[in-house]
Design a protein around this motif. Structure first.
Motif, PDB file in Angstrom:
ATOM      1  N   MET A 209      14.704  28.415  52.468  1.00 50.65           N
ATOM      2  CA  MET A 209      15.306  28.950  51.259  1.00 50.65           C
ATOM      3  C   MET A 209      16.801  28.292  51.091  1.00 50.65           C
ATOM      4  O   MET A 209      17.615  28.499  52.197  1.00 50.65           O
ATOM      5  N   THR A 210      17.284  27.970  49.941  1.00 52.98           N
ATOM      6  CA  THR A 210      18.540  27.708  49.693  1.00 52.98           C
ATOM      7  C   THR A 210      19.487  28.879  49.204  1.00 52.98           C
ATOM      8  O   THR A 210      18.915  29.260  48.240  1.00 52.98           O
ATOM      9  N   LEU A 211      20.646  28.986  49.996  1.00 52.62           N
ATOM     10  CA  LEU A 211      21.370  30.073  49.638  1.00 52.62           C
ATOM     11  C   LEU A 211      22.596  29.555  48.700  1.00 52.62           C
ATOM     12  O   LEU A 211      23.101  28.460  48.611  1.00 52.62           O
ATOM     13  N   PRO A 212      22.970  30.752  48.062  1.00 51.41           N
ATOM     14  CA  PRO A 212      24.268  30.470  47.349  1.00 51.41           C
ATOM     15  C   PRO A 212      25.229  30.042  48.393  1.00 51.41           C
ATOM     16  O   PRO A 212      25.571  30.580  49.599  1.00 51.41           O
ATOM     17  N   ILE A 213      26.495  29.325  48.167  1.00 52.49           N
ATOM     18  CA  ILE A 213      27.522  28.727  48.782  1.00 52.49           C
ATOM     19  C   ILE A 213      28.771  29.421  48.476  1.00 52.49           C
ATOM     20  O   ILE A 213      29.040  29.371  47.284  1.00 52.49           O
ATOM     21  N   LEU A 214      29.336  30.233  49.203  1.00 52.55           N
ATOM     22  CA  LEU A 214      30.552  30.672  48.753  1.00 52.55           C
ATOM     23  C   LEU A 214      31.850  30.057  49.612  1.00 52.55           C
ATOM     24  O   LEU A 214      31.840  29.965  50.890  1.00 52.55           O
ATOM     25  N   TYR A 215      32.780  29.377  49.047  1.00 51.67           N
ATOM     26  CA  TYR A 215      33.868  28.753  49.871  1.00 51.67           C
ATOM     27  C   TYR A 215      34.866  29.555  49.528  1.00 51.67           C
ATOM     28  O   TYR A 215      35.106  30.293  48.602  1.00 51.67           O
ATOM     29  N   SER A 216      35.552  30.062  50.684  1.00 53.58           N
ATOM     30  CA  SER A 216      36.526  31.209  50.929  1.00 53.58           C
ATOM     31  C   SER A 216      37.661  30.941  51.764  1.00 53.58           C
ATOM     32  O   SER A 216      37.559  30.050  52.474  1.00 53.58           O
ATOM     33  N   LEU A 217      38.621  31.721  51.617  1.00 50.41           N
ATOM     34  CA  LEU A 217      39.886  31.737  52.469  1.00 50.41           C
ATOM     35  C   LEU A 217      39.987  33.110  52.951  1.00 50.41           C
ATOM     36  O   LEU A 217      39.933  34.121  52.172  1.00 50.41           O
ATOM     37  N   ARG A 218      40.308  33.229  54.087  1.00 50.89           N
ATOM     38  CA  ARG A 218      39.945  34.641  54.755  1.00 50.89           C
ATOM     39  C   ARG A 218      41.208  35.445  54.288  1.00 50.89           C
ATOM     40  O   ARG A 218      40.577  36.633  54.070  1.00 50.89           O
ATOM     41  N   ASN A 219      42.280  35.432  54.219  1.00 47.55           N
ATOM     42  CA  ASN A 219      43.323  36.287  53.750  1.00 47.55           C
ATOM     43  C   ASN A 219      43.626  36.148  52.322  1.00 47.55           C
ATOM     44  O   ASN A 219      44.512  36.952  51.834  1.00 47.55           O
ATOM     45  N   CYS A 220      42.967  35.346  51.480  1.00 49.15           N
ATOM     46  CA  CYS A 220      43.316  35.382  49.976  1.00 49.15           C
ATOM     47  C   CYS A 220      42.750  36.642  49.587  1.00 49.15           C
ATOM     48  O   CYS A 220      41.359  36.950  49.634  1.00 49.15           O
ATOM     49  N   PRO A 221      43.543  37.507  48.737  1.00 51.25           N
ATOM     50  CA  PRO A 221      42.794  38.793  48.051  1.00 51.25           C
ATOM     51  C   PRO A 221      41.736  38.496  47.211  1.00 51.25           C
ATOM     52  O   PRO A 221      41.062  39.234  47.082  1.00 51.25           O
ATOM     53  N   TYR A 222      41.703  37.665  46.361  1.00 49.22           N
ATOM     54  CA  TYR A 222      40.779  36.970  45.546  1.00 49.22           C
ATOM     55  C   TYR A 222      39.371  36.879  46.371  1.00 49.22           C
ATOM     56  O   TYR A 222      38.290  37.361  46.007  1.00 49.22           O
ATOM     57  N   ALA A 223      39.396  35.957  47.285  1.00 55.64           N
ATOM     58  CA  ALA A 223      38.398  35.746  48.380  1.00 55.64           C
ATOM     59  C   ALA A 223      37.701  36.965  48.866  1.00 55.64           C
ATOM     60  O   ALA A 223      36.686  37.120  49.002  1.00 55.64           O
ATOM     61  N   MET A 224      38.898  37.868  49.529  1.00 57.03           N
ATOM     62  CA  MET A 224      38.498  39.061  50.077  1.00 57.03           C
ATOM     63  C   MET A 224      37.761  39.870  49.407  1.00 57.03           C
ATOM     64  O   MET A 224      36.521  40.262  49.491  1.00 57.03           O
ATOM     65  N   ARG A 225      38.101  40.150  47.941  1.00 54.06           N
ATOM     66  CA  ARG A 225      37.387  41.050  47.015  1.00 54.06           C
ATOM     67  C   ARG A 225      36.045  40.506  46.751  1.00 54.06           C
ATOM     68  O   ARG A 225      35.104  41.440  46.690  1.00 54.06           O
ATOM     69  N   ALA A 226      35.685  39.149  46.633  1.00 54.87           N
ATOM     70  CA  ALA A 226      34.400  38.657  46.558  1.00 54.87           C
ATOM     71  C   ALA A 226      33.392  38.786  47.714  1.00 54.87           C
ATOM     72  O   ALA A 226      32.286  39.172  47.535  1.00 54.87           O
ATOM     73  N   ARG A 227      34.147  38.704  48.932  1.00 56.06           N
ATOM     74  CA  ARG A 227      33.385  38.918  50.197  1.00 56.06           C
ATOM     75  C   ARG A 227      32.695  40.396  50.144  1.00 56.06           C
ATOM     76  O   ARG A 227      31.761  40.615  50.691  1.00 56.06           O
ATOM     77  N   ILE A 228      33.887  41.307  49.718  1.00 59.22           N
ATOM     78  CA  ILE A 228      33.525  42.773  49.882  1.00 59.22           C
ATOM     79  C   ILE A 228      32.215  42.951  48.819  1.00 59.22           C
ATOM     80  O   ILE A 228      31.339  43.693  49.336  1.00 59.22           O
ATOM     81  N   ALA A 229      32.252  42.467  47.643  1.00 62.01           N
ATOM     82  CA  ALA A 229      31.269  42.691  46.714  1.00 62.01           C
ATOM     83  C   ALA A 229      29.816  42.085  47.065  1.00 62.01           C
ATOM     84  O   ALA A 229      28.743  42.792  47.238  1.00 62.01           O
ATOM     85  N   ILE A 230      29.948  41.142  47.794  1.00 58.96           N
ATOM     86  CA  ILE A 230      28.812  40.106  48.388  1.00 58.96           C
ATOM     87  C   ILE A 230      28.263  41.342  49.591  1.00 58.96           C
ATOM     88  O   ILE A 230      26.932  41.490  49.726  1.00 58.96           O
ATOM     89  N   TYR A 231      29.251  41.615  50.295  1.00 56.33           N
ATOM     90  CA  TYR A 231      28.647  42.608  51.410  1.00 56.33           C
ATOM     91  C   TYR A 231      28.180  43.830  51.058  1.00 56.33           C
ATOM     92  O   TYR A 231      27.239  44.252  51.434  1.00 56.33           O
ATOM     93  N   ARG A 232      28.691  44.388  50.006  1.00 57.67           N
ATOM     94  CA  ARG A 232      28.061  45.594  49.406  1.00 57.67           C
ATOM     95  C   ARG A 232      26.644  45.415  48.619  1.00 57.67           C
ATOM     96  O   ARG A 232      25.749  46.194  48.640  1.00 57.67           O
ATOM     97  N   SER A 233      26.605  44.520  48.167  1.00 62.57           N
ATOM     98  CA  SER A 233      25.419  43.817  47.563  1.00 62.57           C
ATOM     99  C   SER A 233      24.249  43.366  48.538  1.00 62.57           C
ATOM    100  O   SER A 233      23.147  43.589  48.076  1.00 62.57           O
ATOM    101  N   SER A 234      24.450  43.124  49.551  1.00 66.21           N
ATOM    102  CA  SER A 234      23.634  42.800  50.631  1.00 66.21           C
ATOM    103  C   SER A 234      22.860  41.423  50.332  1.00 66.21           C
ATOM    104  O   SER A 234      21.860  41.107  50.724  1.00 66.21           O
ATOM    105  N   VAL A 235      23.505  40.617  49.317  1.00 64.24           N
ATOM    106  CA  VAL A 235      22.915  39.380  48.912  1.00 64.24           C
ATOM    107  C   VAL A 235      23.273  38.270  49.952  1.00 64.24           C
ATOM    108  O   VAL A 235      24.623  38.243  49.916  1.00 64.24           O
TER     109      VAL A 235
END
Length: 217
Positions: free
Chosen positions: A1-27
């Protein structure tokens, strides 16, 4: 299964909130931690803009605005009802987020610069931020979250910027007259969710083993 790929920066607030939403979505997604001074060519090929977060879907579609990544995740799966019960609630959330993304963020950057460069106007810069902090304090008088009695998209979208505000003048913040805001922020920063979202991973390279990131319910 091919998953979506998220390029992220640990302490960037924009990347942080994207990860939080993904975490809450369980996707589940493949998380690729990067540094901006050495952006992978794979990321730049997908989005020449070169900012984080950048989400590359299996279809090839690219989502490279943090709020759009959040909406993608929660429109895919929203087990906690973070998008609200109806379009009016979502509209109210997006309106609040827009003000904080533009007005508060601008004031916050001025405040951070004033602290960094020891400028004489730091108090005035902080007071500009406090206009928005006071609004959050008043909203939290009515419940534990910003929109209603339950967590919403607005809480997790604004959270990383309030975290930044609290870190500019730490001692002032700890003594500030905002008990509701401090309780709200502390609740998030001490949560298992935030620990998972802020976990440190090795920087991604082509030979790396995939890092699968997801919340659960």
């Amino acid at each position: 299964m091919t998953l979506p790929i998220l390029y992220s920066l640990r302490n960037c607030p924009y990347a942080m909130r994207a990860r939080i939403a993904i975490y809450r979505s369980s996707v589940p997604i493949e998380l690729r931690d990067i540094v901006l001074k050495n952006k992978p060519k794979e990321m730049l090929l997908a989005s020449p803009k070169g900012t984080v977060p950048t989400l590359v879907l299996p279809s090839g579609k690219v989502v490279d605005e943090s709020l759009d990544v959040m909406l993608w995740a929660l429109n895919t799966n929203d087990p906690y009802g973070l998008l609200g019960a109806n379009k009016e609630q979502l509209h109210n959330m997006l309106t609040l987020i827009h003000r904080f993304d533009h007005e508060f963020k601008q004031a916050l950057e001025q405040y951070k610069c004033a602290k960094r460069y020891h400028e004489a106007n730091i108090e005035q810069c902080r007071e500009k931020c406090e206009l928005y902090i006071q609004e959050i304090e008043q909203r939290l008088n009515k419940g534990n979250y910003l929109i209603n009695t339950e967590e919403s998209l607005a809480d997790i979208a604004i959270l990383p910027f309030i975290r930044q505000f609290a870190r500019v003048e730490r001692q002032w913040y700890l003594q500030s007259p905002y008990p509701n805001l401090k309780k709200w922020l502390k609740h998030y920063l001490q949560s298992a969710m935030f620990t998972k979202v802020m976990a440190k991973y090795p920087l991604w390279k082509l030979s790396s083993e995939p890092v699968i990131f997801s919340g659960s319910k």
